[in-house]
Design a protein around this motif. Sequence first.
Motif, short mmCIF file in Angstrom:
data_model
loop_
_atom_site.label_atom_id
_atom_site.label_comp_id
_atom_site.label_asym_id
_atom_site.label_seq_id
_atom_site.Cartn_x
_atom_site.Cartn_y
_atom_site.Cartn_z
N ILE A 286 0.83 -1.12 -0.08
CA ILE A 286 0.05 0.03 -0.11
C ILE A 286 0.89 1.01 -0.05
CG2 ILE A 286 -2.04 1.32 1.29
CD1 ILE A 286 -2.46 -1.68 0.05
N PRO A 287 0.74 2.07 -1.13
CA PRO A 287 1.84 3.20 -1.20
C PRO A 287 1.77 4.13 -0.07
CG PRO A 287 -0.26 3.51 -2.65
CD PRO A 287 -0.32 2.07 -2.14
N THR A 288 2.77 4.68 0.06
CA THR A 288 2.87 5.87 0.81
C THR A 288 2.72 7.13 0.03
OG1 THR A 288 5.33 6.16 0.01
CG2 THR A 288 4.72 5.14 2.48
N PRO A 289 2.35 8.52 0.68
CA PRO A 289 1.97 9.46 -0.14
C PRO A 289 2.81 9.79 -1.48
CG PRO A 289 1.86 9.93 2.10
CD PRO A 289 2.63 8.63 2.00
N ASP A 294 -2.00 12.02 -7.64
CA ASP A 294 -1.48 12.25 -8.85
C ASP A 294 0.03 11.85 -9.00
OD1 ASP A 294 -0.43 14.28 -7.64
OD2 ASP A 294 -1.01 15.87 -8.77
N GLN A 295 0.56 11.46 -7.92
CA GLN A 295 2.10 10.90 -7.85
C GLN A 295 2.02 9.29 -8.15
OE1 GLN A 295 4.72 12.79 -7.47
NE2 GLN A 295 3.09 14.23 -7.93
N ALA A 296 0.82 8.55 -8.44
CA ALA A 296 0.84 7.47 -8.74
C ALA A 296 1.64 6.88 -9.91
CB ALA A 296 -0.64 6.68 -8.74
N LEU A 297 2.14 5.83 -10.14
CA LEU A 297 3.10 5.37 -11.04
C LEU A 297 2.21 4.87 -12.37
CD1 LEU A 297 5.84 3.00 -9.35
CD2 LEU A 297 6.08 5.48 -10.13
N ARG A 298 2.40 5.69 -13.45
CA ARG A 298 1.29 5.33 -14.35
C ARG A 298 1.94 4.20 -15.43
NH1 ARG A 298 -2.90 7.06 -11.81
NH2 ARG A 298 -2.47 9.34 -10.97
N SER A 299 3.38 4.01 -15.45
CA SER A 299 3.88 3.11 -16.22
C SER A 299 4.23 2.10 -15.44
CB SER A 299 5.25 3.62 -17.07
OG SER A 299 4.75 4.58 -17.89
N THR A 300 4.39 0.78 -16.10
CA THR A 300 4.96 -0.33 -15.19
C THR A 300 6.48 -0.50 -15.45
OG1 THR A 300 4.97 -2.11 -16.95
CG2 THR A 300 2.76 -1.41 -15.85
N PHE A 301 7.33 -1.46 -14.74
CA PHE A 301 8.60 -1.49 -14.67
C PHE A 301 9.06 -2.80 -14.62
CE2 PHE A 301 7.47 2.41 -13.04
CZ PHE A 301 8.45 3.42 -13.05
N GLY A 320 -4.45 1.63 -6.70
CA GLY A 320 -3.30 2.21 -6.14
C GLY A 320 -2.34 1.34 -5.52
N THR A 321 -2.73 -0.05 -5.43
CA THR A 321 -1.69 -1.11 -4.66
C THR A 321 -0.67 -1.21 -5.80
OG1 THR A 321 -3.81 -2.05 -3.63
CG2 THR A 321 -1.90 -3.47 -3.93
N LEU A 322 0.82 -1.57 -5.19
CA LEU A 322 1.61 -1.65 -5.97
C LEU A 322 1.94 -3.11 -5.86
CD1 LEU A 322 3.75 1.01 -3.94
CD2 LEU A 322 3.63 1.06 -6.67
N VAL A 323 2.31 -3.75 -7.12
CA VAL A 323 2.53 -5.23 -6.82
C VAL A 323 4.15 -5.36 -7.48
CG1 VAL A 323 1.80 -7.50 -7.86
CG2 VAL A 323 0.14 -5.73 -7.38
N LEU A 324 4.87 -6.13 -6.32
CA LEU A 324 6.12 -6.23 -6.52
C LEU A 324 6.50 -7.55 -6.71
CD1 LEU A 324 9.06 -4.44 -6.63
CD2 LEU A 324 9.00 -4.89 -4.29
N THR A 373 6.06 4.94 7.31
CA THR A 373 4.66 4.48 6.73
C THR A 373 3.88 4.74 8.16
OG1 THR A 373 5.41 2.25 7.48
CG2 THR A 373 5.49 2.90 5.05
N MET A 374 2.64 5.13 7.87
CA MET A 374 1.41 5.28 8.69
C MET A 374 0.75 3.82 8.82
SD MET A 374 -0.71 8.60 7.88
CE MET A 374 -1.03 8.33 6.22
N HIS A 375 0.01 3.53 9.86
CA HIS A 375 -0.91 2.23 9.89
C HIS A 375 -1.59 1.94 8.71
CE1 HIS A 375 -2.55 -1.30 11.61
NE2 HIS A 375 -3.90 -0.56 11.56
N GLY A 376 -1.12 1.14 7.94
CA GLY A 376 -2.02 0.63 6.76
C GLY A 376 -1.40 0.94 5.48
N GLU A 377 -0.25 1.85 5.79
CA GLU A 377 0.84 1.75 4.60
C GLU A 377 1.77 0.73 4.41
OE1 GLU A 377 0.57 6.51 4.08
OE2 GLU A 377 2.28 5.73 5.07
#
Length: 433
Positions: A286-289, A294-301, A320-324, A373-377
């Motif tokens: 779960i991403p940090t701010p 509008d800071q979310a990654l729009r491309s993949t890597f 908004g979930t990151l999958v690594l 990170t906050m609780h939940g991130e």
Amino acid sequence: MSPLSQKEGSSRSLPNQTPCLSYWQRTTRAFPHLHANKDAKVPSNSKYVVVGSGISGSLTAFELIEGGVKGEDIVILEAREAASGASSRNAGHVRPDAFRGFSAYSKVHGEEQALKIIQDERLVLQRVDEFVTKHNVPCDFNLTTTFDVCMTPEFAAYEKESLESFKKAGGDTSYIKFYEGRDAQQKTKVPGAIAAYEWPAGSSHPAKLAQFLLQTVISKGAKLFTFCPATEVKVSSSSGLWDVHTPRGVITAEKVIHCTNAHAALLLPHLDPYMRPNRAQAHSIIPTPAFCGDQALRSTFSLRYSLHHFYSLIQRQADGTLVLGVSRSNPTLSPETIAGRLSTDDTRYNEEIVQDALRSFGEMFPDYVPDTTMHGEGLDHAWTGIIAMTTDSVPFVGAIESLPGQYICAGFNGHGGSNLHPIFFNINKANQN
Ligand SMILES: Cc1cc2nc3c(=O)[nH]c(=O)nc-3n(C[C@H](O)[C@H](O)[C@H](O)COP(=O)(O)OP(=O)(O)OC[C@H]3O[C@@H](n4cnc5c(N)ncnc54)[C@H](O)[C@@H]3O)c2cc1C
């Protein structure tokens, strides 16, 4: 089949009966066919039996019906819950190889075939896009671009050479963009980037895609039997057709299509020397701010230190979930962890890989700042799945000549870019023959 004829950790095995759940499975627990016909006896005959309900099995059934086969003539057998193999455990990328694999494929298959493989990879993305649009598939498909980020000068040199040899052989590179130094860093938001290549790619919710396919074929009359492994396929003594044995009865079938990926050699033991199951691991974060709004990654890597040390990353636009994902033979891992990949056990995850994933993610994207990170991130979940590596790096697709009436679509080398392709191009052979 006696348990003795199964080989633990080899492709001659049934899927493990106590698998963990992936992020994708945890977010689709209400799929109505998840446990379809879980206690029902199988019918005594069916024209087609598809073994395996992952993306290969479900799309096979879908394409058979599109090709004119009646849904009622298809039975799908699944050893666990619906689509519980790699298709619901992957890292969500729909990412063609644009050129990197060219040299390796050339060594095994020759330049001409290697060029075709890379061309087809691109075509697959196009076909997935068309398919999802045409059928309005609710699988969070996001067509975007992807970056191959070179994290070391050595890997930047390797990529350069791969691109050159691909170009020299006549490969089309017009759709690939290249960035170096500061340009690469700015484009990718990765301060350590040495160079980067960008081309079209996408991401999806893979379990939703497989479930859509299953839902559709079931609505057209196909029958899915979950928790019902095929344990043996033998010539029927009475009819000369194929008897597919399961713990809940024997089905006599005209055509059997093996979509069992890493477990294919249980029913087709002659494949055992050519296929190796490998355990792979992925993580949801779960991403940090710095990666929200509008800071979310729009491309993949794909962030690469070397050929065997890399991380795959998508950020889901839906939530908004990151999958690594982490490469299986990452040389910074302990020898025990690396050796542990040779397994068919997807019960749990490896903690060392989790720590490596989080540390590396923080190093590659320092804006992540994991300590605050906050609780939940932060880390949400980790899971494993089994992929099927083949000795020539390409899947087995098509008729099995020595077993007339049997077909295979398995051995996808941890890759799905080429996954849909063989089915789109070949499955109607099962219909015609
Ligand atoms: C961690 C991880 C990350 C990955 N990341 C990506 C990615 O980002 N992008 C990508 O394109 N690909 C990725 N892959 C690979 C991709 O998921 C697979 O190539 C693809 O899902 C294979 O689909 P399949 O239907 O052939 O196999 P599976 O989905 O494995 O389906 C095979 C099915 O057959 C069933 N089965 C097996 N034996 C029997 C039997 N005897 N009887 C009945 N049922 C049986 C299994 O339970 C399973 O449901 C990843 C895989 C993993 C594990």
